[in-house]
Design an enzyme around this catalytic site. Structure first.
Site, short mmCIF file in Angstrom:
data_model
loop_
_atom_site.label_atom_id
_atom_site.label_comp_id
_atom_site.label_asym_id
_atom_site.label_seq_id
_atom_site.Cartn_x
_atom_site.Cartn_y
_atom_site.Cartn_z
N GLY A 27 -12.45 -76.96 -96.84
CA GLY A 27 -12.02 -78.02 -95.93
C GLY A 27 -12.22 -77.63 -94.47
O GLY A 27 -12.72 -78.42 -93.66
N ASN A 39 -0.76 -83.22 -95.04
CA ASN A 39 -0.44 -82.17 -96.02
C ASN A 39 1.05 -81.83 -96.06
O ASN A 39 1.55 -81.36 -97.07
CB ASN A 39 -1.26 -80.91 -95.74
CG ASN A 39 -1.27 -80.52 -94.28
OD1 ASN A 39 -1.69 -81.30 -93.43
ND2 ASN A 39 -0.80 -79.33 -93.98
N CYS A 83 0.01 -72.76 -93.79
CA CYS A 83 -0.74 -72.10 -92.74
C CYS A 83 0.15 -71.63 -91.60
O CYS A 83 -0.27 -70.81 -90.80
CB CYS A 83 -1.81 -73.03 -92.18
SG CYS A 83 -2.83 -73.74 -93.47
C1 PLP Z 1 -5.85 -77.38 -97.04
C2 PLP Z 1 -6.22 -78.40 -96.02
C3 PLP Z 1 -7.34 -78.20 -95.20
C4 PLP Z 1 -8.16 -76.92 -95.20
O1 PLP Z 1 -8.88 -76.77 -96.38
P1 PLP Z 1 -9.37 -75.28 -96.81
O2 PLP Z 1 -10.30 -75.53 -97.95
O3 PLP Z 1 -8.15 -74.54 -97.23
O4 PLP Z 1 -10.06 -74.69 -95.64
C5 PLP Z 1 -7.67 -79.21 -94.32
N1 PLP Z 1 -6.97 -80.36 -94.26
C6 PLP Z 1 -5.89 -80.58 -95.04
C7 PLP Z 1 -5.17 -81.88 -94.93
C8 PLP Z 1 -5.48 -79.61 -95.94
O5 PLP Z 1 -4.40 -79.82 -96.69
#
Ligand code: PLP
Length: 378
Positions: free
Chosen positions: A69, A148, A322
């Protein structure tokens, strides 16, 4: 163990593991090699591309595999700015994932102008403020589809349509939304969209960026010509195969499983209300992901409660994973007008299709015991 932290990451589905194993073993070829092992790897990557495209009702050639992501978000936003050197304005919101938040703060330091849309107490944006933020020099709008921390859903269809009418590139961070709510990119004029496998029962460090056909987006990484020149570096074949399988499973599980997950979450929240009358739930009650619950138990420290629950084998989260361990109250809750003290007594529980009614009862019992130990209700 009762795992209720699925917005941080999800357990790998056994079907995903099965699909991956041959690519950690005998099928080790490089997809760029024009021999038999290379062809096997190439075919597997292309099959996965089709599976991920299907989840979104997109075309396979609109899917670019990335390391997750975070890379997809960085590629989308930096790519849109690089492709339009005359435009230096970015629109985002005050409740983005740290990937978007920290990148946009860096862009502001580099001389871009960033508009941070506010949200109301439910976590919703103001559409008047959004319309007014769209300008002729706006290079990209980047918004999270489902938050999230709270699970609150933004009206992405309408917001994408307004940007599209103004011919402004629109990027949606759909990392949490994918697999939990339907996403049909044949109907929604989103131009870029970020996904991550590990949030949908796939492996970590693999994801995708949807790039609508016709949109020329430069690669963030320079190197080989992989992914049709859109993302350099030898493909994470096993990860991509696992992502494809996870997308396939998420698509078929969406309609049958999400109502069951909603029921688990709602049963959990009824149990919380019955046990803790002071509980204050965050986020629009009827416009959020089916799996997420975020609430404050005022008078209790969320970090202490998390540690007590952990000792009883129950996993949840304070704010977002995070920022765990950092003393700051969640920027998402603060943007919703939640005070510092209340934010620091807020916990997030996030369910998945792998949870059961027993998990709900076990978590409620553990919360009872933990809160009593920490002195609540004395
Ligand atoms: C987890 C998350 C990300 C980051 O994704 P990764 O694959 O862990 O880098 C970005 N946006 C949201 C909304 C997330 O929950």
């Amino acid at each position: 163990m009762i795992y209720l932290d699925n917005n941080a990451t999800t357990p790998i589905d056994p079907g995903v593991r099965e699909a991956m194993l041959p690519f950690l073993d005998e099928n080790f070829g490089n997809p760029s090699s024009p021999h038999a092992p290379g062809r096997i790897a190439r075919e597997a990557v292309e099959k996965a591309r089709g599976q991920v495209a299907d989840l979104l009702s997109a075309r396979p050639d609109e899917i670019v595999f990335t390391s997750g992501g975070t890379e997809s978000i960085n590629t989308a936003i930096r790519g849109a700015l690089a492709a339009q050197p005359g435009k230096r304005h970015v629109v985002t919101s005050s409740i983005e994932h740290s990937a978007t938040k920290n990148l946009c703060e860096q862009l502001a330091r580099e001389g871009c102008e960033v508009t941070w849309l506010r949200v109301d107490a439910n976590g919703h944006p103001d559409m008047g403020e959004y319309r007014a933020a769209l300008r002729d020099d706006t290079a990209i709008v980047s918004l999270v589809w489902a938050n999230n921390e709270t699970g609150v859903l933004f009206p992405i269809e309408e917001m994408a349509r307004l940007a599209d009418e103004r011919r402004i590139v629109f990027h949606a961070d759909a990392v949490q939304a994918a697999g939990k709510v339907p996403i049909d990119l044949s109907r929604v004029p989103v131009h870029l969209l970020a996904l991550s496998a590990h949030k949908m029962h796939g492996p970590k460090s693999v994801g995708a960026l949807f790039v609508r056909s016709g949109l020329g987006l430069p690669s963030l990484l320079l190197g080989g010509g992989q992914e049709s020149g859109r993302r350099a570096g030898t493909e994470n074949v096993a990860g991509i195969v696992g992502f494809g399988a996870a997308a396939d499973l998420a698509k078929s599980a969406l309609l049958p499983e999400m109502p069951r997950v909603t029921k688990l979450r709602d049963e959990f929240e009824r149990g919380i209300r019955a046990r803790f009358p002071q509980a204050r739930f965050h986020g629009a009650p009827d416009n959020r992901l089916p799996n997420t619950s975020n609430f404050a138990l005022s008078g209790l420290s969320a970090t202490d409660l998390l540690a007590a629950l952990d000792r009883l084998g129950v996993c949840c989260s304070v704010g977002s994973a995070c920022v765990s361990g950092s003393p700051h109250a969640s920027h998402v809750l603060r943007a919703m007008g939640v005070g510092d003290d209340e934010a620091k007594s807020s916990l997030r529980f996030s369910f998945s299709r792998m949870n059961t009614p027993d998990d709900v009862q076990g978590a409620l019992a553990a919360l009872d015991e933990s809160a009593r130990r920490l002195g609540l209700g004395d």
